[in-house]
Design a protein around this motif. Structure first.
Motif, mmCIF file in Angstrom:
data_model
loop_
_atom_site.group_PDB
_atom_site.id
_atom_site.type_symbol
_atom_site.label_atom_id
_atom_site.label_comp_id
_atom_site.label_asym_id
_atom_site.label_seq_id
_atom_site.Cartn_x
_atom_site.Cartn_y
_atom_site.Cartn_z
ATOM 1 N N GLY A 35 0.840 -1.190 0.000
ATOM 2 C CA GLY A 35 0.000 0.000 0.000
ATOM 3 C C GLY A 35 0.873 1.238 0.000
ATOM 4 O O GLY A 35 2.085 1.161 0.197
ATOM 5 N N VAL A 36 0.262 2.378 -0.224
ATOM 6 C CA VAL A 36 1.011 3.632 -0.292
ATOM 7 C C VAL A 36 1.547 3.992 1.086
ATOM 8 O O VAL A 36 1.146 3.417 2.110
ATOM 9 N N ASN A 37 2.460 4.978 1.128
ATOM 10 C CA ASN A 37 2.954 5.485 2.408
ATOM 11 C C ASN A 37 1.784 5.957 3.256
ATOM 12 O O ASN A 37 0.885 6.651 2.763
ATOM 13 N N GLY A 38 1.806 5.565 4.538
ATOM 14 C CA GLY A 38 0.740 5.985 5.435
ATOM 15 C C GLY A 38 -0.499 5.126 5.376
ATOM 16 O O GLY A 38 -1.498 5.428 6.033
ATOM 17 N N ALA A 39 -0.454 4.033 4.622
ATOM 18 C CA ALA A 39 -1.635 3.169 4.491
ATOM 19 C C ALA A 39 -1.932 2.388 5.764
ATOM 20 O O ALA A 39 -3.047 1.912 5.958
ATOM 21 N N GLY A 40 -0.927 2.228 6.625
ATOM 22 C CA GLY A 40 -1.127 1.486 7.868
ATOM 23 C C GLY A 40 -0.394 0.161 7.919
ATOM 24 O O GLY A 40 -0.679 -0.677 8.787
ATOM 25 N N LYS A 41 0.579 -0.041 7.028
ATOM 26 C CA LYS A 41 1.301 -1.321 6.977
ATOM 27 C C LYS A 41 2.054 -1.590 8.285
ATOM 28 O O LYS A 41 1.926 -2.660 8.883
ATOM 29 N N SER A 42 2.845 -0.617 8.713
ATOM 30 C CA SER A 42 3.616 -0.789 9.951
ATOM 31 C C SER A 42 2.701 -0.879 11.162
ATOM 32 O O SER A 42 2.944 -1.669 12.084
ATOM 33 N N THR A 43 1.634 -0.097 11.159
ATOM 34 C CA THR A 43 0.668 -0.140 12.262
ATOM 35 C C THR A 43 0.042 -1.516 12.376
ATOM 36 O O THR A 43 -0.132 -2.049 13.478
ATOM 37 N N ASN A 221 -0.761 -15.897 -8.912
ATOM 38 C CA ASN A 221 -1.541 -16.168 -10.126
ATOM 39 C C ASN A 221 -2.685 -15.179 -10.337
ATOM 40 O O ASN A 221 -3.217 -15.079 -11.440
ATOM 41 N N THR A 222 -3.089 -14.465 -9.269
ATOM 42 C CA THR A 222 -4.262 -13.597 -9.394
ATOM 43 C C THR A 222 -3.950 -12.106 -9.272
ATOM 44 O O THR A 222 -4.807 -11.286 -9.579
ATOM 45 N N VAL A 223 -2.746 -11.758 -8.800
ATOM 46 C CA VAL A 223 -2.409 -10.338 -8.720
ATOM 47 C C VAL A 223 -2.356 -9.767 -10.134
ATOM 48 O O VAL A 223 -1.858 -10.405 -11.062
ATOM 49 N N ASP A 224 -2.916 -8.558 -10.317
ATOM 50 C CA ASP A 224 -2.941 -7.992 -11.661
ATOM 51 C C ASP A 224 -2.735 -6.479 -11.620
ATOM 52 O O ASP A 224 -2.744 -5.847 -10.555
ATOM 53 N N ALA A 225 -2.545 -5.917 -12.809
ATOM 54 C CA ALA A 225 -2.256 -4.490 -12.931
ATOM 55 C C ALA A 225 -3.408 -3.645 -12.416
ATOM 56 O O ALA A 225 -3.190 -2.586 -11.802
ATOM 57 N N ALA A 226 -4.643 -4.089 -12.628
ATOM 58 C CA ALA A 226 -5.803 -3.307 -12.211
ATOM 59 C C ALA A 226 -5.808 -3.096 -10.700
ATOM 60 O O ALA A 226 -6.073 -1.983 -10.207
ATOM 61 N N MET A 227 -5.511 -4.137 -9.943
ATOM 62 C CA MET A 227 -5.494 -4.026 -8.489
ATOM 63 C C MET A 227 -4.401 -3.060 -8.037
ATOM 64 O O MET A 227 -4.608 -2.219 -7.156
ATOM 65 N N ILE A 228 -3.238 -3.171 -8.658
ATOM 66 C CA ILE A 228 -2.121 -2.291 -8.309
ATOM 67 C C ILE A 228 -2.453 -0.841 -8.641
ATOM 68 O O ILE A 228 -2.179 0.073 -7.853
ATOM 69 N N GLU A 229 -3.074 -0.612 -9.788
ATOM 70 C CA GLU A 229 -3.444 0.750 -10.195
ATOM 71 C C GLU A 229 -4.455 1.355 -9.222
ATOM 72 O O GLU A 229 -4.364 2.539 -8.860
ATOM 73 N N GLN A 230 -5.404 0.561 -8.773
ATOM 74 C CA GLN A 230 -6.417 1.062 -7.842
ATOM 75 C C GLN A 230 -5.806 1.450 -6.504
ATOM 76 O O GLN A 230 -6.216 2.435 -5.887
ATOM 77 N N TYR A 232 -2.452 2.169 -5.862
ATOM 78 C CA TYR A 232 -1.367 3.155 -5.932
ATOM 79 C C TYR A 232 -1.711 4.383 -6.761
ATOM 80 O O TYR A 232 -0.956 5.367 -6.763
ATOM 81 N N GLY A 233 -2.833 4.342 -7.494
ATOM 82 C CA GLY A 233 -3.194 5.493 -8.317
ATOM 83 C C GLY A 233 -2.214 5.756 -9.430
ATOM 84 O O GLY A 233 -1.968 6.907 -9.800
ATOM 85 N N LEU A 234 -1.647 4.679 -9.969
ATOM 86 C CA LEU A 234 -0.623 4.794 -11.005
ATOM 87 C C LEU A 234 -0.852 3.717 -12.049
ATOM 88 O O LEU A 234 -1.057 2.554 -11.711
ATOM 89 N N GLU A 235 -0.833 4.122 -13.319
ATOM 90 C CA GLU A 235 -1.017 3.142 -14.384
ATOM 91 C C GLU A 235 0.244 2.297 -14.528
ATOM 92 O O GLU A 235 1.369 2.818 -14.603
ATOM 93 N N VAL A 236 0.061 0.979 -14.545
ATOM 94 C CA VAL A 236 1.195 0.069 -14.653
ATOM 95 C C VAL A 236 0.869 -1.033 -15.651
ATOM 96 O O VAL A 236 -0.285 -1.238 -16.033
ATOM 97 N N THR A 237 1.907 -1.723 -16.052
ATOM 98 C CA THR A 237 1.731 -2.952 -16.814
ATOM 99 C C THR A 237 2.525 -4.033 -16.125
ATOM 100 O O THR A 237 3.504 -3.750 -15.416
ATOM 101 N N MET A 238 2.104 -5.273 -16.293
ATOM 102 C CA MET A 238 2.836 -6.396 -15.721
ATOM 103 C C MET A 238 3.370 -7.262 -16.848
ATOM 104 O O MET A 238 2.669 -7.548 -17.820
ATOM 105 N N THR A 239 4.632 -7.648 -16.709
ATOM 106 C CA THR A 239 5.265 -8.456 -17.729
ATOM 107 C C THR A 239 6.154 -9.483 -17.053
ATOM 108 O O THR A 239 6.289 -9.501 -15.824
ATOM 109 N N VAL A 248 5.773 -2.570 -14.123
ATOM 110 C CA VAL A 248 6.446 -1.443 -14.799
ATOM 111 C C VAL A 248 5.465 -0.284 -14.898
ATOM 112 O O VAL A 248 4.381 -0.426 -15.493
ATOM 113 N N PRO A 249 5.791 0.881 -14.310
ATOM 114 C CA PRO A 249 4.921 2.049 -14.480
ATOM 115 C C PRO A 249 4.846 2.447 -15.953
ATOM 116 O O PRO A 249 5.850 2.382 -16.674
ATOM 117 N N VAL A 250 3.676 2.848 -16.384
ATOM 118 C CA VAL A 250 3.491 3.229 -17.797
ATOM 119 C C VAL A 250 3.716 4.716 -17.954
ATOM 120 O O VAL A 250 3.141 5.513 -17.187
#
Length: 250
Positions: A35-43, A221-230, A232-239, A248-250
């Motif tokens: 998740g992004v910075n401040g998302a609560g990972k460390s918490t 097997n199920t992680v995808d670019a759409a989930m990552i984009e949602q 992180y708010g960044l368009e990516v592609t997976m290869t 890879v950020p687009v």
């Protein structure tokens, strides 16, 4: 054995950080919290071993709610490696021996020394045993902290950004060491990490946090670019490169 985290809620001064976080990890799996910075990972990590006390929810292991156990009982089940380490003039041997404290009586036993020596050998740290931790490189210090957590003989490893401030070679070595420990000893590990590509390389499960809640849980097997984009708010592609999935950020 399964670690079952159910409906964890936590807030700082009424400001919500985690709201109903639920997931499970099985023995032999490495789960990456993303998740992004401040998302609560460390918490979240601190809530799992009650460094912070959640306002609600449970953390179940083998039928026990860890949040209701004394701290020393938690430490016998969970090895925790925080993001920041205080400077110490302890030797590597002494620092790893501290990991035995939850198991010690009034004195250090022969069994405690045996665990430390076996851990140092397993982690490739025997040659550094008498060196002060403060004299080591960043990668070496991180391995010592992991060894100290392993000396606790835990069932679960919690690691907060274990590759932060490490160069590429040490990032791969440290994550490879964690992966090896999980596989060889049948532990489960929960790792908060920023680097998506390191996570994809070494983890089995991916827990995405967004807006204080679990946005999604995926496998390799199920992680995808759409989930990552949602998240992180960044368009990516997976290869795929050399047999490894990469983002890879687009």
């Amino acid at each position: 054995m399964i670690l079952s985290v159910e409906n964890i809620r936590f807030a700082y001064n009424s400001h919500p950080v985690l709201d109903g976080v639920t997931f499970a990890v099985e023995k032999g799996n490495l789960l990456a919290i993303l998740g992004v910075n401040g998302a609560g990972k460390s918490t979240l990590l601190k809530c799992l071993n009650r460094v912070l006390r959640p306002q609600g929810g449970s953390v179940l292991l083998g039928g026990n709610n860890l949040l209701r156990l004394p701290q020393d009982a938690i430490a016998r089940r969970i090895g925790y490696v925080p993001q920041q380490h205080s400077q110490t003039r302890l030797t590597v041997y002494e620092a790893v021996l501290l990991g035995r404290r939850p198991h010690m009586g009034m004195t250090v036993s022969k069994a405690d020394y045996t665990v430390v020596e076996e851990t140092l050998q397993r982690m490739g740290l025997s040659d550094l045993a008498l060196r002060p931790v403060s004299d080591l490189s960043g990668g070496e210090v991180q391995k010592v902290m992991l060894a100290r957590a392993m000396a606790q003989s835990p069932k679960i490893l919690l690691l907060d950004e274990p590759t932060s401030n490490l160069d590429l070679k040490n990032q791969i070595e440290v994550m490879g060491l964690i992966r090896s420990v999980v596989d060889r000893q049948g532990l489960m590990a929960v790792v908060a990490i920023h680097d998506l590509n390191l996570a994809l390389r070494f983890a089995d499960l991916f827990l995405f946090i967004r807006n204080h809640r679990v946005h999604g849980i995926a496998t390799k097997n199920t992680v995808d670019a759409a989930m990552i984009e949602q998240v992180y708010g960044l368009e990516v592609t997976m290869t795929e490169v050399a047999g490894q999935q990469v983002v890879v950020p687009v």
